[in-house]
Write a protein that holds these residues in place. Structure first.
Motif, PDB file in Angstrom:
ATOM      1  N   PHE A 219      -0.877   1.765   3.198  1.00 38.54           N
ATOM      2  CA  PHE A 219      -0.812   1.994   2.145  1.00 38.54           C
ATOM      3  C   PHE A 219      -0.020   1.554   1.060  1.00 38.54           C
ATOM      4  CE2 PHE A 219      -2.124   3.072  -2.268  1.00 38.54           C
ATOM      5  CZ  PHE A 219      -3.148   4.244  -2.368  1.00 38.54           C
ATOM      6  N   ALA A 220       1.518   1.051   1.349  1.00 40.69           N
ATOM      7  CA  ALA A 220       2.066   0.701   0.306  1.00 40.69           C
ATOM      8  C   ALA A 220       2.145  -0.781   0.394  1.00 40.69           C
ATOM      9  CB  ALA A 220       3.385   0.848   0.817  1.00 40.69           C
ATOM     10  N   THR A 221       2.079  -1.799   2.204  1.00 37.41           N
ATOM     11  CA  THR A 221       1.753  -2.733   1.994  1.00 37.41           C
ATOM     12  C   THR A 221       0.383  -2.911   0.954  1.00 37.41           C
ATOM     13  OG1 THR A 221       2.498  -2.708   3.944  1.00 37.41           O
ATOM     14  CG2 THR A 221       1.847  -4.540   3.494  1.00 37.41           C
ATOM     15  N   SER A 222      -0.441  -2.853   1.073  1.00 37.70           N
ATOM     16  CA  SER A 222      -1.880  -2.960   0.504  1.00 37.70           C
ATOM     17  C   SER A 222      -1.472  -2.913  -0.564  1.00 37.70           C
ATOM     18  CB  SER A 222      -3.118  -1.945   0.787  1.00 37.70           C
ATOM     19  OG  SER A 222      -3.035  -1.615   2.366  1.00 37.70           O
ATOM     20  N   GLU A 223      -0.676  -1.960  -1.471  1.00 33.24           N
ATOM     21  CA  GLU A 223      -0.815  -2.320  -2.984  1.00 33.24           C
ATOM     22  C   GLU A 223       0.361  -3.507  -3.885  1.00 33.24           C
ATOM     23  OE1 GLU A 223      -0.584   2.225  -4.532  1.00 33.24           O
ATOM     24  OE2 GLU A 223       1.077   1.808  -3.760  1.00 33.24           O
ATOM     25  N   GLU A 224       0.912  -3.346  -2.539  1.00 31.82           N
ATOM     26  CA  GLU A 224       1.445  -5.152  -2.530  1.00 31.82           C
ATOM     27  C   GLU A 224       1.407  -6.117  -2.256  1.00 31.82           C
ATOM     28  OE1 GLU A 224       4.927  -4.994  -3.918  1.00 31.82           O
ATOM     29  OE2 GLU A 224       5.007  -2.642  -4.187  1.00 31.82           O
ATOM     30  N   VAL A 225       0.455  -6.653  -1.919  1.00 29.10           N
ATOM     31  CA  VAL A 225      -0.109  -7.266  -0.996  1.00 29.10           C
ATOM     32  C   VAL A 225      -1.252  -7.376  -2.473  1.00 29.10           C
ATOM     33  CG1 VAL A 225      -1.532  -8.684  -0.034  1.00 29.10           C
ATOM     34  CG2 VAL A 225      -0.201  -7.365   1.017  1.00 29.10           C
ATOM     35  N   ILE A 226      -1.903  -6.475  -3.347  1.00 29.51           N
ATOM     36  CA  ILE A 226      -2.769  -6.596  -3.927  1.00 29.51           C
ATOM     37  C   ILE A 226      -2.211  -6.724  -5.741  1.00 29.51           C
ATOM     38  CG2 ILE A 226      -4.471  -5.360  -5.664  1.00 29.51           C
ATOM     39  CD1 ILE A 226      -5.114  -6.570  -2.728  1.00 29.51           C
ATOM     40  N   LYS A 227      -1.122  -6.495  -5.517  1.00 28.02           N
ATOM     41  CA  LYS A 227      -0.377  -6.538  -6.630  1.00 28.02           C
ATOM     42  C   LYS A 227       0.697  -8.042  -7.274  1.00 28.02           C
ATOM     43  CE  LYS A 227       2.794  -3.409  -7.830  1.00 28.02           C
ATOM     44  NZ  LYS A 227       4.370  -2.886  -7.427  1.00 28.02           N
TER      45      LYS A 227
END
Length: 532
Positions: A219-227
């Motif tokens: 989840f954290a990686t997904s947020e960072e990628v979209i950011k």
């Protein structure tokens, strides 16, 4: 749209003053001074960002007439003279066996005298501001069947059920053959699936406590990628879609092994309402739905990408516009709707084409079956299965997320709302399957137990969905516990003279001031010697 079903009889201070607080009105009969509490469609499909407002101009009346057929007016919040006029109007009582009427809820009562042009307006009361009784009844039947309960059991009574049990035990009657409630809607969906999709069944390969560490990282990686994607868009750079695809694959792997873990992590981030966070949650709901339907991993990856990228075009819109706490003007609303085109525009600048499935999902996630959606106003068969799925998941995520201009709905209420709009805005079989996929009480949602305690759902029981594993957070008087207590509602033992615990209602995020924390994840990780 399902019509409001039979309503309670009117009561009040006098024979002609019904005490109902909310009335269903056709938009043509709205007047300045009325407080609009609910619409006949999702708020997000209209320029009325603020959920509930007082009509104080002709512009608002005309806008309602453009987007809605009927609305629900709250008398207590309306101007006194307008509310009194509604209270004194004659209430229509529908015969119980009458077929559902057309959506127009307010009619003009013609008087006996033929020379008069028209009589007073006639209003129909509504006891619940959001969901009709008919929808609630259908929803209950779906829930019972999905939870391993015979929907007809309650009609037989305890003696009838005992007689049936005895007849079966004596071999005089065959056990009732129950067809899974999801099968009929799954059958209806198969015609919509691409012929190259070979459906399969998934089993949970890891318990939720073991999957939580990987889920949290995913989840954290997904947020960072979209950011990072949002940052690239602001700087005019080409979007690195391959990074999104990689994290989408990670999300699929975690959801396939155990979908509850990522759902739990998503609810821990419930107060974060940024575009990239919303996108990750939509992706999770889409993958959960696709997994439930049996989509292969490749197609589950497409669903994850649709969720993460569908609203990325909003990055190019003014933040003040997206957070405006009132009705958008026509030009403002048209600008907001441009985010679909902007999303596709920035994604097409990269080398190589997006998978057609991903592009369809992004392009159509705001389209509605009845043609009231955007950007193209597609209807029925014109909307692909990817667009239909994205519409359901995106709307659900929006309903349960607290925003600056709207409170979050309890997940159960959000599912009921989707059920109410099924058939008009959303594909009804898909909505039914979505309820099956995320559960009536989704993982991470707050609920009240029959003991009065408040708990959070931490894992589903796939056989009986109404008896999940929960973490009790408060005592019966809603006082927070020093240390939460884990309980499995399915495995609980009956004690002499006591009834087993059950969930009596769902609660919105933040109810009773409760905030979900990472402590559960940390404690489980320690207990299982896992990295936290």
């Amino acid at each position: 749209m399902a019509e409001v079903a039979e309503q309670p009889a009117a009561t009040g201070d006098g024979p002609d003053l019904p005490a109902h607080k909310r009335f269903q009105l056709a938009v043509k009969d709205l007047e300045i001074g009325m407080f609009v509490a609910e619409l006949d469609r999702p708020w997000l499909d209209t320029p009325f960002i603020l959920q509930g407002f007082l009509i104080d101009s002709q512009v608002e009346k005309q806008t309602l007439q453009k987007y809605c057929r009927y609305v629900y007016v709250d008398l207590e919040l309306s101007a006194p003279e307008v509310a009194d006029a509604i209270r004194r109007a004659q209430v229509i009582e529908e015969p119980a066996a009458a077929p559902a009427p057309a959506p127009a809820a307010v009619t003009v009562k013609k008087p006996a005298a033929p020379k008069r042009a028209s009589g007073p307006k006639v209003y129909r009361p509504r006891s619940d501001p959001k969901v009709s009784q008919n929808t609630r009844s259908k929803f209950r039947q779906l829930v019972k069947a999905a939870s391993g309960v015979d929907p007809n059991e309650s009609d037989k009574g305890p003696i009838g059920r005992l007689i049936d049990w005895l007849l079966v035990r004596l071999g005089l009657k065959k056990p009732a053959r129950r067809r899974a409630s999801s099968e009929s809607s799954k059958d209806a969906l198969r015609a919509w699936l691409p012929t190259n999709i070979d459906l399969q069944e998934y089993e949970e390969l890891r318990p939720v406590e073991q999957e939580l560490p990987r889920a949290r990282q995913t989840f954290a990686t997904s947020e960072e990628v979209i950011k990072a994607v949002a940052s690239d868009i602001r700087q005019g750079k080409v979007v690195a879609v391959e990074n999104v695809q990689a994290v989408a694959d990670d999300m699929v792997e975690s959801m396939v092994d155990n979908p509850d873990a990522l759902m739990w992590v998503a609810r821990l981030r419930e107060e974060d309402v940024t575009t990239y966070n919303h996108g990750v949650k939509v992706a999770l709901y889409l993958v959960s739905l696709g997994r439930h339907l049996g989509f292969p991993k490749k197609e589950l990856g497409y669903l994850a990408m649709i969720g993460m990228l569908a609203d990325i075009g909003k990055t190019k819109l003014p933040r003040a516009l997206l957070e405006k706490p009132g009705m958008l003007s026509a030009s403002e609303y048209n600008l907001v709707k441009e985010h679909v085109r902007l999303s596709l525009e920035v994604l097409r600048k990269r080398e190589g084409k997006l998978p057609v499935e991903v592009e369809q999902g992004i392009a159509q996630h705001h389209e509605r079956l009845d043609g009231t959606g955007y950007p193209k106003g597609l209807k029925g068969d014109e909307i692909s299965i990817w667009g239909r799925m994205a519409a359901v998941a995106d709307s659900f995520a929006a309903l349960i997320t607290p925003r600056a201009y709207a409170n979050a709905a309890a997940p159960q209420d959000a599912l009921l709302s989707l059920f109410e709009w099924a058939g008009s805005s959303f594909h009804e079989p898909l909505v039914e399957q979505f309820v099956q996929a995320v559960g009536v009480f989704p993982v991470g949602s707050l609920c009240e137990l029959s003991s009065g305690e408040v708990a959070v759902v931490v894992a589903h029981n796939r056989v009986r969905r109404l008896e999940p594993k929960v973490l009790v957070l408060t005592a019966s008087d809603k006082t927070p516990l020093a240390k939460p207590v884990e309980r499995d509602l399915l495995q609980q033992k009956r004690e002499e003279g006591t009834k087993p615990l059950r969930i009596v209602r769902g609660l919105a995020a933040g109810a009773y001031g409760l905030k979900l924390r990472d402590y559960y994840m940390g404690e489980i990780a320690k207990a299982n010697d896992l990295p936290s």
